[in-house]
Design a protein around this motif. Sequence first.
Motif, PDB file in Angstrom:
ATOM      1  N   LEU A   1       0.972  -1.548   0.276  1.00 51.72           N
ATOM      2  CA  LEU A   1       0.125  -0.306   0.192  1.00 51.72           C
ATOM      3  C   LEU A   1       0.639   1.780  -0.040  1.00 51.72           C
ATOM      4  O   LEU A   1       0.360   2.243  -0.253  1.00 51.72           O
ATOM      5  N   PHE A   2       1.902   1.311   1.125  1.00 49.48           N
ATOM      6  CA  PHE A   2       2.949   2.523   0.921  1.00 49.48           C
ATOM      7  C   PHE A   2       3.482   2.619  -0.847  1.00 49.48           C
ATOM      8  O   PHE A   2       3.102   4.142  -1.003  1.00 49.48           O
ATOM      9  N   GLN A   3       4.069   1.267  -1.345  1.00 53.71           N
ATOM     10  CA  GLN A   3       4.499   1.378  -2.291  1.00 53.71           C
ATOM     11  C   GLN A   3       3.248   2.012  -3.525  1.00 53.71           C
ATOM     12  O   GLN A   3       3.479   2.700  -4.522  1.00 53.71           O
ATOM     13  N   SER A   4       2.150   1.587  -3.495  1.00 56.08           N
ATOM     14  CA  SER A   4       1.196   2.132  -4.132  1.00 56.08           C
ATOM     15  C   SER A   4       0.820   4.103  -4.215  1.00 56.08           C
ATOM     16  O   SER A   4       1.092   4.342  -5.151  1.00 56.08           O
ATOM     17  N   TRP A   5       0.580   4.237  -2.854  1.00 59.43           N
ATOM     18  CA  TRP A   5       0.817   5.170  -2.198  1.00 59.43           C
ATOM     19  C   TRP A   5       2.201   6.788  -3.230  1.00 59.43           C
ATOM     20  O   TRP A   5       1.679   7.511  -3.872  1.00 59.43           O
ATOM     21  N   GLN A   6       3.142   5.567  -2.609  1.00 58.71           N
ATOM     22  CA  GLN A   6       4.269   6.239  -3.944  1.00 58.71           C
ATOM     23  C   GLN A   6       3.790   6.665  -5.598  1.00 58.71           C
ATOM     24  O   GLN A   6       4.224   7.197  -5.713  1.00 58.71           O
TER      25      GLN A   6
END
Length: 170
Positions: free
Chosen positions: A158-163
Amino acid sequence: MGGGVPKHPTRQLQEHPAVFEFAKPVAGTYPPWYDPSYWNEGAQWTFRLRSQIRVLVQSARNYTKMLVGELGLLAGLLSFILWGGAPTRKAIFSNWPLIAAGGLSIGAYSLVLVTPRYVGGSAVLLFVAILAGIRLPRKDQTAPLAQYVATAVMATILFQSWQIWRRRLI
């Protein structure tokens, strides 16, 4: 098309605008579309390995773009699969006919042209097959380590997709 001369070619009557005549025996608004075997009879087709490899590489890029755009969904699926453990994996594997149908369709499109509207139905079929196989353990049977791993994987993705989403806005 590689070469050869069609036995029944279309005849161009005017160049600007392009006007073609489609004589009998095939009727219709655009006869070459309805009976290509008649209009292409005599033409020789060739296979070019280099061109096909180029198409497969481009298809892989398109599939990668589509998957990166759905990292949140993939994170959720992965966390449920990890949380469900062996019963979930066994149930997902029991849906192999759906997975095979979706996978074969996606593979067939990779040989020609990959766009989201063409492979969307197959992707839905794959996700339904996976979601139908998810088996969550009862609260008292849940292993704490599996919960922690699933949560960590989901948070990371999820953090990577937010980035990625944030970069698109800039």
